[in-house]
Design a protein around this motif. Structure first.
Motif, PDB file in Angstrom:
ATOM      1  N   UNK A 210       3.813  -0.932  -0.433  1.00  0.00           N
ATOM      2  CA  UNK A 210       3.840   0.498  -0.142  1.00  0.00           C
ATOM      3  C   UNK A 210       2.700   1.144  -0.933  1.00  0.00           C
ATOM      4  N   UNK A 211       1.830   1.881  -0.247  1.00  0.00           N
ATOM      5  CA  UNK A 211       0.674   2.503  -0.908  1.00  0.00           C
ATOM      6  C   UNK A 211       1.153   3.626  -1.818  1.00  0.00           C
ATOM      7  N   UNK A 212       0.698   3.580  -3.053  1.00  0.00           N
ATOM      8  CA  UNK A 212       1.034   4.645  -4.001  1.00  0.00           C
ATOM      9  C   UNK A 212       0.143   5.855  -3.705  1.00  0.00           C
ATOM     10  N   UNK A 213       0.739   6.949  -3.245  1.00  0.00           N
ATOM     11  CA  UNK A 213      -0.049   8.134  -2.858  1.00  0.00           C
ATOM     12  C   UNK A 213       0.121   9.283  -3.827  1.00  0.00           C
TER      13      UNK A 213
ATOM     14  N   UNK B  39       5.267   8.702  -0.353  1.00  0.00           N
ATOM     15  CA  UNK B  39       5.154   7.701   0.697  1.00  0.00           C
ATOM     16  C   UNK B  39       6.450   6.891   0.711  1.00  0.00           C
ATOM     17  N   UNK B  40       7.353   7.274   1.595  1.00  0.00           N
ATOM     18  CA  UNK B  40       8.676   6.653   1.668  1.00  0.00           C
ATOM     19  C   UNK B  40       8.630   5.430   2.586  1.00  0.00           C
ATOM     20  N   UNK B  41       7.895   4.394   2.158  1.00  0.00           N
ATOM     21  CA  UNK B  41       7.724   3.159   2.955  1.00  0.00           C
ATOM     22  C   UNK B  41       7.202   3.469   4.358  1.00  0.00           C
ATOM     23  N   UNK B  42       6.245   4.427   4.420  1.00  0.00           N
ATOM     24  CA  UNK B  42       5.669   4.775   5.722  1.00  0.00           C
ATOM     25  C   UNK B  42       4.307   4.126   5.943  1.00  0.00           C
ATOM     26  N   UNK B  43       3.514   4.023   4.861  1.00  0.00           N
ATOM     27  CA  UNK B  43       2.185   3.409   4.960  1.00  0.00           C
ATOM     28  C   UNK B  43       2.140   2.248   3.985  1.00  0.00           C
ATOM     29  N   UNK B  44       1.851   1.059   4.512  1.00  0.00           N
ATOM     30  CA  UNK B  44       1.851  -0.152   3.684  1.00  0.00           C
ATOM     31  C   UNK B  44       0.579  -0.948   3.948  1.00  0.00           C
ATOM     32  N   UNK B  45       0.102  -1.657   2.948  1.00  0.00           N
ATOM     33  CA  UNK B  45      -1.064  -2.519   3.161  1.00  0.00           C
ATOM     34  C   UNK B  45      -0.682  -3.977   2.897  1.00  0.00           C
ATOM     35  N   UNK B  46      -1.197  -4.868   3.746  1.00  0.00           N
ATOM     36  CA  UNK B  46      -0.928  -6.294   3.529  1.00  0.00           C
ATOM     37  C   UNK B  46      -1.653  -6.774   2.279  1.00  0.00           C
ATOM     38  N   UNK B  47      -1.023  -7.647   1.519  1.00  0.00           N
ATOM     39  CA  UNK B  47      -1.611  -8.212   0.305  1.00  0.00           C
ATOM     40  C   UNK B  47      -2.053  -9.619   0.642  1.00  0.00           C
ATOM     41  N   UNK B  48      -3.364  -9.852   0.599  1.00  0.00           N
ATOM     42  CA  UNK B  48      -3.867 -11.168   1.020  1.00  0.00           C
ATOM     43  C   UNK B  48      -3.464 -12.246   0.019  1.00  0.00           C
TER      44      UNK B  48
END
Lengths: 284, 284, 284, 284
Positions: free
Chosen positions: B247-250, B257-266
């Motif tokens: 979950x991106x810390x905004x 950011x309530x688990x709305x935007x997430x980035x994959x961790x390679x």
């Protein structure tokens, strides 16, 4: 000139039902002055880290109702926020997550990746110019096992290819079309309709198909059908990367092979690309 | 020890309707004597070219009713034809061509490639030993957007991972199971049933899902469900290669950011592999 | 419009010494009439199979003294042989085989593949137009572990990147330059000289390096050095795809990390592309 | 059973001179109890995030004097720190950065990536068992343009391959050897020596080469030479994935082709794998 790629997932809930879009966004910016490049003065440069933050913030605030709307939102943000931006192009591509079904029942929060053609779009704008919208599909692999040939081609002393009236037609399609400056279409609905046109033009009627005298003619049929059925499309570009299949010669092995066993030919790898517009065509 | 890979397409017609199987076959042979390796004496060596011819001839003669039957046919051919073969293993993998549909109507000779999990199988035999049959699915990408957590794990001074009770569970599945020595199953039907079990065990009931306390437990659920529903399966191995999403810390950007935007961790890229049999389990 | 790719190996002997060139040739043709595309009339079409034969025959007859000369030969052949060809472009890329050395002694017929930058070239011609020659290097991965920073960039509410005056500069270079219409250069010698210029401009003097205030400025330095040292180059395009490295924060783990342990950041992935000519520059 | 992959860069300075190691570490752990898998009890599980932290901390504290020593350090840490670990295996692979040279002068902080064979190693330990060390090279592509043939092989009705006494021998090598339990070798020096043995055994003397009657025999020569020259090696495994080249038949095109123009054959793709130890050989 700089570009960068951001991959992320946007999750959205409607009651207990989850909706997911995973996208890859590529943003290209050109600045009004190349002073960082010529003089090492970075004062106008927008770092890729900032671009990433903007894309993620827009995804959070606006959601992703369609890829096209999201690409338009990003373009608008850069043009209105940064006066040093002379040109912006955003490319958005989707990871093809589909809702999982169990015995025909849709699952409320589980998804499966089904890459049978990848949806993408572009929005592009020069300062003081119109915002142009494009959409497309890529990595769409199709095959016809009959109703395809290649005859009557040019021949000279370097020709060894025999004429064939019943071959395999197989390839990977890339299609990209322009919506012009129009922006308030139902992009999701139109995209699905165009995908159906592409499949229909490639395959022909389900009960008998339609003969293809060449890859080029099939490309043309796809373009003609999309332009005739979907009025919102201005111009359509199609690239068909062909895979050839050779019927294996089994005479040495004491067998006849009536187009039953074929091997793909890796090289030469052919490609056919055309762009067709409403009034005049461009073959490039 | 030698192996080689052959890719080809087998076309079959029933009236005007076409059926297509494109497969990649990998054959491994071990000879009774390594004299070509030690002494440079090639008299027992079966060239890869000959192996290719044999595979193509068997495809022509027998067709490919199922991947498993074709793998069995190849094994049998090598064992009965060449007395210098001490061991043979054949791996067969399918290119996922599906019949094209237009408005629900199946097309008689057009196909689309839909790689939502690749079917494969293996047949294996030592001289004087039984012929063993395996089947499986790979490259199956699945995601659950809720009903997954990871809590109560071991902690020490190197632990920085927070506990989470509502994360994304996403990964690429590899499953391989053994049918033992039995060979006259309806392999196509069983394979479809097992694929459905895997999806059901991963996702849980369509209306609410089922909580997964770890990737490991999800792997176990898949194995338990397959073993309980499909009596023909002796042993099942599952590998789940995880993709983590953060979950991106905004906060820095003034947003929650309530688990709305997430980035994959390679990286780090996790993987969980287990093998479960009927009587006893092996965790390897 | 059609293109295709042919991969082959050209072997040449001088006494007992062997010389090898393995190349990938891509030929693009545009015909004077698109009748095969519009009307399904193939009478002007040159099949990819014929194109492959021509390329192989030219390789056999002329050898490959330089990639550039071979690309020119192919262009000339198509323009002079086929009056239906309106435009031809040939791309030639080399597999980087290098002669093997044992204790410094070159081997007469053994080679090792060393992909530290791939050489390529292009020749291009419209009917009645000049034949233009391009050359380049791609997939060249370089790293500087100091003497690189990024400071003084534009900041707003979406900026989270800190200023850095001692970072890692790492990326994959693509360079392509134009020789204009000139064709009788020593292409092999010039290519090696340009490669050395690129490395020197990227790295700076061996004993101290040279500070890079941005990727953009490094791209500019490469272009300026090549244009100043190599008079045959008319225009040079450089694309630098950056890999970012983050210094790992080890405070939570009770350690200081003075740029000793870094992890590559997969996304966002930045890129910087510029084209520089002799009189005026284009930043596109 | 869990594994994960961590990629990072370790930078080290000696005065103004920089040294860089970029590695990919893969750690496999097996726990004494599979309770997380069977019961969903995570209390013994070491999260991949913690494993990543440990690897980075060890890199920071110990540096990477050799890949092998680093792999040993990681194994030791897990065995001595976590009593719930029953088995640990660490794989370490290097990104092939080499110091840049300008006119023969080494650069103090610039590097170029030269992937002519990738170095890797493994360390492995069961609780109460010895720590075993392995090392290897992979993705090493080699070619001999003569002094290779394949004759006298087994023939039957499926044989179509002609005998050849002067073919191209080309392939990608994978070699992995065991150092047994010994740990205080000069791993960097031995690795370089073994790489030279491999090249020498593949190519033969620089002035004349040595005839190879088969891929298998070349694999055997590599193993024999390494075992005879490098006493620290206990067992050596070699896999040679072959690329075949066919001499193009140009009779139809009115030309003879005396092994001058050849095309690579993608399929069938052959492979030859053998493991050779000091006392007895295993062919698996």
């Amino acid at each position: 000139y700089g570009k960068n790629t951001i991959k992320f997932l946007r999750l959205h809930k409607d009651g207990k039902k989850h909706f997911v879009k995973e996208v890859e966004v590529c943003a290209h910016l050109r600045l009004t002055s190349p002073q960082e490049y010529l003089e090492g003065n970075n004062s106008l440069v927008i770092p890729t880290d900032t671009i990433k933050n903007i894309v993620l913030v827009l995804a959070k605030k606006n959601g992703i109702s369609s890829l096209e709307q999201f690409a338009i939102d990003i373009c608008n943000h850069f043009m209105t926020t940064f006066c040093q931006v002379a040109y912006v192009k955003t490319y958005v591509q989707e990871v093809p997550w589909q809702r999982l079904h169990e015995d025909g029942v849709p699952h409320i929060h589980s998804f499966i990746c089904v890459p049978d053609g990848i949806r993408f779009c572009e929005a592009e704008q020069c300062r003081n110019g119109p915002l142009m919208v494009f959409a497309g599909i890529k990595d769409l692999k199709l095959m016809k096992t009959t109703q395809s040939g290649f005859e009557g081609f040019y021949k000279n002393e370097h020709t060894t290819l025999p004429e064939r009236h019943d071959r395999i037609l197989c390839g990977e399609l890339f299609c990209k079309w322009s919506y012009g400056e129009c922006k308030d279409f139902d992009f999701n609905c139109i995209w699905k309709k165009i995908r159906e046109c592409i499949l229909e033009a490639f395959a022909g009627p389900p009960d008998c198909g339609e003969y293809s005298p060449s890859y080029q003619k099939t490309v043309n049929r796809i373009q003609m059908l999309v332009l005739s059925r979907v009025s919102q499309v201005q111009v359509i570009e199609v690239v068909l990367n062909n895979t050839f299949y050779n019927v294996v010669d089994m005479k040495n092995l004491g067998l006849t092979n009536d187009k039953e066993v074929l091997v793909p030919v890796e090289a030469p790898y052919g490609s056919c690309a055309c762009t067709l517009g409403r009034k005049k065509f461009f073959e490039a």
